[in-house]
Design a protein around this motif. Structure first.
Motif, PDB file in Angstrom:
ATOM      1  N   LEU A  53       1.250  -5.095 -11.943  1.00 58.43           N
ATOM      2  CA  LEU A  53       0.387  -4.451 -10.953  1.00 58.43           C
ATOM      3  C   LEU A  53      -0.503  -5.468 -10.253  1.00 58.43           C
ATOM      4  N   GLU A  54      -1.045  -6.433 -11.004  1.00 57.45           N
ATOM      5  CA  GLU A  54      -1.887  -7.462 -10.389  1.00 57.45           C
ATOM      6  C   GLU A  54      -1.082  -8.345  -9.444  1.00 57.45           C
ATOM      7  N   LEU A  55       0.160  -8.646  -9.817  1.00 59.30           N
ATOM      8  CA  LEU A  55       0.995  -9.501  -8.982  1.00 59.30           C
ATOM      9  C   LEU A  55       1.504  -8.788  -7.727  1.00 59.30           C
ATOM     10  N   ALA A  56       1.803  -7.509  -7.839  1.00 57.23           N
ATOM     11  CA  ALA A  56       2.383  -6.775  -6.710  1.00 57.23           C
ATOM     12  C   ALA A  56       1.508  -5.615  -6.279  1.00 57.23           C
ATOM     13  N   GLY A  57       0.218  -5.696  -6.582  1.00 56.55           N
ATOM     14  CA  GLY A  57      -0.692  -4.594  -6.288  1.00 56.55           C
ATOM     15  C   GLY A  57      -0.733  -4.189  -4.834  1.00 56.55           C
ATOM     16  N   ASP A  58      -0.531  -5.150  -3.929  1.00 54.97           N
ATOM     17  CA  ASP A  58      -0.577  -4.803  -2.515  1.00 54.97           C
ATOM     18  C   ASP A  58       0.665  -4.029  -2.080  1.00 54.97           C
ATOM     19  N   LEU A  59       1.706  -4.000  -2.912  1.00 50.69           N
ATOM     20  CA  LEU A  59       2.927  -3.268  -2.584  1.00 50.69           C
ATOM     21  C   LEU A  59       2.936  -1.858  -3.146  1.00 50.69           C
ATOM     22  N   VAL A  60       2.072  -1.572  -4.105  1.00 46.20           N
ATOM     23  CA  VAL A  60       2.037  -0.265  -4.740  1.00 46.20           C
ATOM     24  C   VAL A  60       1.629   0.790  -3.710  1.00 46.20           C
ATOM     25  N   GLY A  61       2.481   1.798  -3.594  1.00 41.77           N
ATOM     26  CA  GLY A  61       2.192   2.892  -2.680  1.00 41.77           C
ATOM     27  C   GLY A  61       2.559   2.616  -1.236  1.00 41.77           C
ATOM     28  N   CYS A  62       3.244   1.517  -0.949  1.00 41.53           N
ATOM     29  CA  CYS A  62       3.545   1.206   0.453  1.00 41.53           C
ATOM     30  C   CYS A  62       4.810   1.911   0.937  1.00 41.53           C
ATOM     31  N   PHE A  63       5.578   2.510   0.028  1.00 38.86           N
ATOM     32  CA  PHE A  63       6.779   3.234   0.415  1.00 38.86           C
ATOM     33  C   PHE A  63       6.538   4.721   0.232  1.00 38.86           C
ATOM     34  N   GLY A  64       7.017   5.517   1.146  1.00 42.53           N
ATOM     35  CA  GLY A  64       6.839   6.960   1.054  1.00 42.53           C
ATOM     36  C   GLY A  64       8.177   7.670   1.156  1.00 42.53           C
ATOM     37  N   GLY A  65       8.159   8.970   1.035  1.00 43.33           N
ATOM     38  CA  GLY A  65       9.350   9.763   1.237  1.00 43.33           C
ATOM     39  C   GLY A  65      10.131  10.085  -0.027  1.00 43.33           C
ATOM     40  N   GLY A  66       9.759   9.553  -1.168  1.00 44.87           N
ATOM     41  CA  GLY A  66      10.456   9.846  -2.411  1.00 44.87           C
ATOM     42  C   GLY A  66       9.905  11.109  -3.044  1.00 44.87           C
ATOM     43  N   PRO A  67      10.576  11.585  -4.090  1.00 45.96           N
ATOM     44  CA  PRO A  67      10.074  12.790  -4.763  1.00 45.96           C
ATOM     45  C   PRO A  67       8.735  12.522  -5.451  1.00 45.96           C
ATOM     46  N   ASP A  68       7.862  13.502  -5.434  1.00 48.83           N
ATOM     47  CA  ASP A  68       6.533  13.354  -6.027  1.00 48.83           C
ATOM     48  C   ASP A  68       6.575  13.270  -7.549  1.00 48.83           C
ATOM     49  N   ASP A  69       7.635  13.816  -8.167  1.00 48.66           N
ATOM     50  CA  ASP A  69       7.704  13.865  -9.624  1.00 48.66           C
ATOM     51  C   ASP A  69       8.735  12.891 -10.192  1.00 48.66           C
ATOM     52  N   LEU A  70       9.020  11.806  -9.515  1.00 49.70           N
ATOM     53  CA  LEU A  70      10.060  10.867  -9.922  1.00 49.70           C
ATOM     54  C   LEU A  70       9.822  10.298 -11.313  1.00 49.70           C
TER      55      LEU A  70
END
Length: 83
Positions: A53-70
């Motif tokens: 998370l610290e290494l890729a924290g800026d990428l977390v949540g940058c993609f949308g459109g997937g199922p909410d309960d994945l």
């Protein structure tokens, strides 16, 4: 001011002497600054290696459109590993 005595190898002493001459400060002052900077940065450092998370924290949540309960719905794994 308190006194701290440390032992360092000759190569580190030479590098310290050169750095203190460049900065035009004593070796003691340079070491005090280095220790202060290290301790100040320690409050921001974690105890171990950085997490994913610290290494890729800026990428977390940058993609949308997937199922909410994945992550919580096992139905999404029904065909996992099948061609």
């Amino acid at each position: 001011m308190n006194t701290l005595t440390i032992k360092i190898p000759p190569s580190l002493d030479s590098a310290l002497a050169q750095a203190s001459a460049r900065a035009q400060v004593t070796k003691s002052e340079l070491v005090r600054r280095a220790v202060a900077a290290y301790l100040a940065a320690g409050a921001e450092r974690s105890a171990g290696p950085p997490s994913a998370l610290e290494l890729a924290g800026d990428l977390v949540g940058c993609f949308g459109g997937g199922p909410d309960d994945l992550a919580s719905n096992p139905r999404h794994l029904d065909d996992f590993g099948r061609p």
